[in-house]
Write a protein that holds these residues in place. Sequence first.
Motif, PDB file in Angstrom:
ATOM      1  N   ALA A   1       0.824  -1.212   0.000  1.00  0.00           N
ATOM      2  CA  ALA A   1       0.000   0.000   0.000  1.00  0.00           C
ATOM      3  C   ALA A   1       0.859   1.262   0.000  1.00  0.00           C
ATOM      4  CB  ALA A   1      -0.936  -0.007   1.198  1.00  0.00           C
ATOM      5  N   LEU A   2       2.046   1.180   0.602  1.00  0.00           N
ATOM      6  CA  LEU A   2       2.915   2.350   0.684  1.00  0.00           C
ATOM      7  C   LEU A   2       3.622   2.666  -0.627  1.00  0.00           C
ATOM      8  CD1 LEU A   2       4.498   1.740   4.198  1.00  0.00           C
ATOM      9  CD2 LEU A   2       3.100   3.718   3.549  1.00  0.00           C
ATOM     10  N   THR A   3       3.554   1.767  -1.614  1.00  0.00           N
ATOM     11  CA  THR A   3       4.220   2.034  -2.883  1.00  0.00           C
ATOM     12  C   THR A   3       3.453   3.041  -3.743  1.00  0.00           C
ATOM     13  OG1 THR A   3       3.156   0.160  -4.021  1.00  0.00           O
ATOM     14  CG2 THR A   3       5.263  -0.261  -2.908  1.00  0.00           C
ATOM     15  N   LEU A   4       2.204   3.325  -3.368  1.00  0.00           N
ATOM     16  CA  LEU A   4       1.390   4.295  -4.097  1.00  0.00           C
ATOM     17  C   LEU A   4       0.832   5.323  -3.118  1.00  0.00           C
ATOM     18  CD1 LEU A   4      -0.539   1.874  -6.473  1.00  0.00           C
ATOM     19  CD2 LEU A   4       1.325   3.426  -7.100  1.00  0.00           C
ATOM     20  N   PRO A   5       0.534   6.537  -3.566  1.00  0.00           N
ATOM     21  CA  PRO A   5       0.010   7.563  -2.666  1.00  0.00           C
ATOM     22  C   PRO A   5      -1.275   7.123  -1.971  1.00  0.00           C
ATOM     23  CG  PRO A   5       0.655   8.538  -4.753  1.00  0.00           C
ATOM     24  CD  PRO A   5       0.737   7.051  -4.934  1.00  0.00           C
ATOM     25  N   GLY A   6      -1.427   7.528  -0.715  1.00  0.00           N
ATOM     26  CA  GLY A   6      -2.616   7.172   0.050  1.00  0.00           C
ATOM     27  C   GLY A   6      -2.695   7.996   1.309  1.00  0.00           C
ATOM     28  N   PRO A   7      -3.761   7.838   2.084  1.00  0.00           N
ATOM     29  CA  PRO A   7      -3.946   8.636   3.300  1.00  0.00           C
ATOM     30  C   PRO A   7      -3.020   8.201   4.434  1.00  0.00           C
ATOM     31  CG  PRO A   7      -5.711   7.026   3.069  1.00  0.00           C
ATOM     32  CD  PRO A   7      -4.904   6.948   1.821  1.00  0.00           C
TER      33      PRO A   7
ATOM     34  N   SER B   1      15.382   4.034 -14.718  1.00  0.00           N
ATOM     35  CA  SER B   1      14.973   3.025 -13.749  1.00  0.00           C
ATOM     36  C   SER B   1      13.490   3.218 -13.481  1.00  0.00           C
ATOM     37  CB  SER B   1      15.778   3.140 -12.446  1.00  0.00           C
ATOM     38  OG  SER B   1      15.608   4.426 -11.864  1.00  0.00           O
ATOM     39  N   THR B   2      12.856   2.178 -12.988  1.00  0.00           N
ATOM     40  CA  THR B   2      11.417   2.246 -12.785  1.00  0.00           C
ATOM     41  C   THR B   2      11.005   1.326 -11.651  1.00  0.00           C
ATOM     42  OG1 THR B   2       9.293   2.187 -13.958  1.00  0.00           O
ATOM     43  CG2 THR B   2      10.861   0.426 -14.470  1.00  0.00           C
ATOM     44  N   GLY B   3       9.690   1.252 -11.394  1.00  0.00           N
ATOM     45  CA  GLY B   3       9.193   0.419 -10.300  1.00  0.00           C
ATOM     46  C   GLY B   3       7.685   0.347 -10.325  1.00  0.00           C
ATOM     47  N   ARG B   4       7.104  -0.001  -9.180  1.00  0.00           N
ATOM     48  CA  ARG B   4       5.649  -0.111  -9.064  1.00  0.00           C
ATOM     49  C   ARG B   4       4.943   1.230  -9.255  1.00  0.00           C
ATOM     50  NH1 ARG B   4       3.326  -4.710  -6.735  1.00  0.00           N
ATOM     51  NH2 ARG B   4       4.826  -6.253  -5.961  1.00  0.00           N
ATOM     52  N   GLU B   5       5.683   2.321  -9.093  1.00  0.00           N
ATOM     53  CA  GLU B   5       5.071   3.630  -9.287  1.00  0.00           C
ATOM     54  C   GLU B   5       4.506   3.756 -10.702  1.00  0.00           C
ATOM     55  OE1 GLU B   5       8.038   3.506  -6.245  1.00  0.00           O
ATOM     56  OE2 GLU B   5       8.238   3.157  -8.393  1.00  0.00           O
ATOM     57  N   ARG B   6       5.135   3.051 -11.638  1.00  0.00           N
ATOM     58  CA  ARG B   6       4.694   3.125 -13.033  1.00  0.00           C
ATOM     59  C   ARG B   6       3.972   1.850 -13.463  1.00  0.00           C
ATOM     60  NH1 ARG B   6       7.744   6.354 -17.549  1.00  0.00           N
ATOM     61  NH2 ARG B   6       6.309   6.096 -19.295  1.00  0.00           N
ATOM     62  N   PHE B   7       4.620   0.716 -13.251  1.00  0.00           N
ATOM     63  CA  PHE B   7       4.066  -0.553 -13.720  1.00  0.00           C
ATOM     64  C   PHE B   7       3.330  -1.237 -12.561  1.00  0.00           C
ATOM     65  CE2 PHE B   7       7.651   0.307 -16.595  1.00  0.00           C
ATOM     66  CZ  PHE B   7       6.949   0.366 -17.788  1.00  0.00           C
ATOM     67  N   ASN B   8       2.039  -0.964 -12.478  1.00  0.00           N
ATOM     68  CA  ASN B   8       1.226  -1.415 -11.357  1.00  0.00           C
ATOM     69  C   ASN B   8      -0.141  -1.845 -11.873  1.00  0.00           C
ATOM     70  OD1 ASN B   8      -0.374   1.027 -11.654  1.00  0.00           O
ATOM     71  ND2 ASN B   8       1.304   2.114 -10.649  1.00  0.00           N
ATOM     72  N   PRO B   9      -1.021  -2.344 -11.005  1.00  0.00           N
ATOM     73  CA  PRO B   9      -2.349  -2.787 -11.474  1.00  0.00           C
ATOM     74  C   PRO B   9      -3.116  -1.716 -12.237  1.00  0.00           C
ATOM     75  CG  PRO B   9      -1.951  -3.628  -9.274  1.00  0.00           C
ATOM     76  CD  PRO B   9      -0.792  -2.726  -9.589  1.00  0.00           C
ATOM     77  N   GLY B  10      -3.015  -0.464 -11.812  1.00  0.00           N
ATOM     78  CA  GLY B  10      -3.703   0.605 -12.516  1.00  0.00           C
ATOM     79  C   GLY B  10      -3.210   0.760 -13.944  1.00  0.00           C
ATOM     80  N   TRP B  11      -1.891   0.593 -14.127  1.00  0.00           N
ATOM     81  CA  TRP B  11      -1.312   0.671 -15.479  1.00  0.00           C
ATOM     82  C   TRP B  11      -1.879  -0.441 -16.357  1.00  0.00           C
ATOM     83  CZ3 TRP B  11       1.690  -2.558 -18.549  1.00  0.00           C
ATOM     84  CH2 TRP B  11       2.353  -1.968 -19.634  1.00  0.00           C
ATOM     85  N   LEU B  12      -1.919  -1.653 -15.806  1.00  0.00           N
ATOM     86  CA  LEU B  12      -2.459  -2.776 -16.573  1.00  0.00           C
ATOM     87  C   LEU B  12      -3.934  -2.568 -16.896  1.00  0.00           C
ATOM     88  CD1 LEU B  12      -2.345  -5.585 -17.816  1.00  0.00           C
ATOM     89  CD2 LEU B  12      -2.606  -6.543 -15.505  1.00  0.00           C
ATOM     90  N   GLU B  13      -4.703  -2.152 -15.904  1.00  0.00           N
ATOM     91  CA  GLU B  13      -6.141  -1.967 -16.129  1.00  0.00           C
ATOM     92  C   GLU B  13      -6.410  -0.878 -17.169  1.00  0.00           C
ATOM     93  OE1 GLU B  13      -8.347  -3.956 -15.088  1.00  0.00           O
ATOM     94  OE2 GLU B  13      -7.114  -5.076 -13.667  1.00  0.00           O
TER      95      GLU B  13
END
Length: 376
Positions: free
Chosen positions: A57-63, A247-259
Amino acid sequence: MPEYFIGLMSGTSLDAIDAVLVEFEENSVQTSQQQSCRQILALSHPLPNDLREQLLALTLPGPDEIERMALAEPAFARASADAVKKLLEKAGFSPDQVSAIGSHGQTIRHRPEKGFTLQIGDPSLIAERSGIAVVADFRRRDVAAGGQGAPLVPAFHHAVFSSHKEDRVILNIGGISNISLLPSDPQKPVTGFDTGPGNVLMDYWCHQHLNQPFDADGQWAASGSVDDQLLNSMLNDSYFSEAPPKSTGRERFNPGWLESHLKNMPGLQSQDVAATLTLLTAKTIALDICQYAPTATEVLVCGGGASNSHLMKLIENELEPLSVSTTTSLGIDPDWVEAVAFAWLARRTLSGKPGNLPAVTGASGERILGAIYPAG
């Protein structure tokens, strides 16, 4: 006398903490020649599901991110110290026999284009609980010098895997894939970069549809058919055409990107999406190797993806006639190469030697990486 270090690695896949005990030749860090190291013992320490979910959960912005990070960090550090304790017990070693632990920590945000990267794992707590000095926070010094902070493993690959007879590529397939381009000519620079998704999207899709952490041996993906429209849509992402260093990571290639790529393609069978994601990984790796390492004759694979025979076959097909095998042939099990690399990086830091390669990361120069947290 040999020197002993422990390397700790937890990557983008967020499945476990890899811990490895490594023996180095005394004084070999001072030479520019190929260095030797020996893996004494390695183990994988699973992350508790609740901690994995917190970190994910911490890999993407949240409350309430600061509070959640403050709670997850010591939990991850305790798990890291537990991995060290278990490793020492199995190896029959005491803490005072180990010079230091090289702890990668857990990356929760990697945004070098904004000038920051963040790995958590409270090295003070690991040092306190293990009784061993810890070297950690390797990436931020490279970012401070204008670099990407990643990948850092090419320097290690160069030190232990390079050949004076042939140009080699070391391919690491973790959550994200990266390549190290090792020229046989010592006058040519070592280069490397993240090619894009490794296992991260494949694992996500498998968990969503099979409730399994990964597609064992790629059997599910092998049962599907590649959808060319989906593949081409994903290949059009601008990351794949960007020139390194990158370089890259989950910030770019994540479920939202796939969806975002799936939303206009309703009705695709889940196994066909799995097949397409696997080919995406293979094809993006192969395209970069062909473009940036045209003289390479050998590709050696490490990381979790090396155990996926279907993925390996796709990579072989894309790269034919290049030789594709694993780092086992060079003496280090592919599952543990990255953890060994962070033991090596810790040793470099303690020796006052740089650990980055500016040609890889884009930093303004070589830097001694990380910070040292004494045992007591």
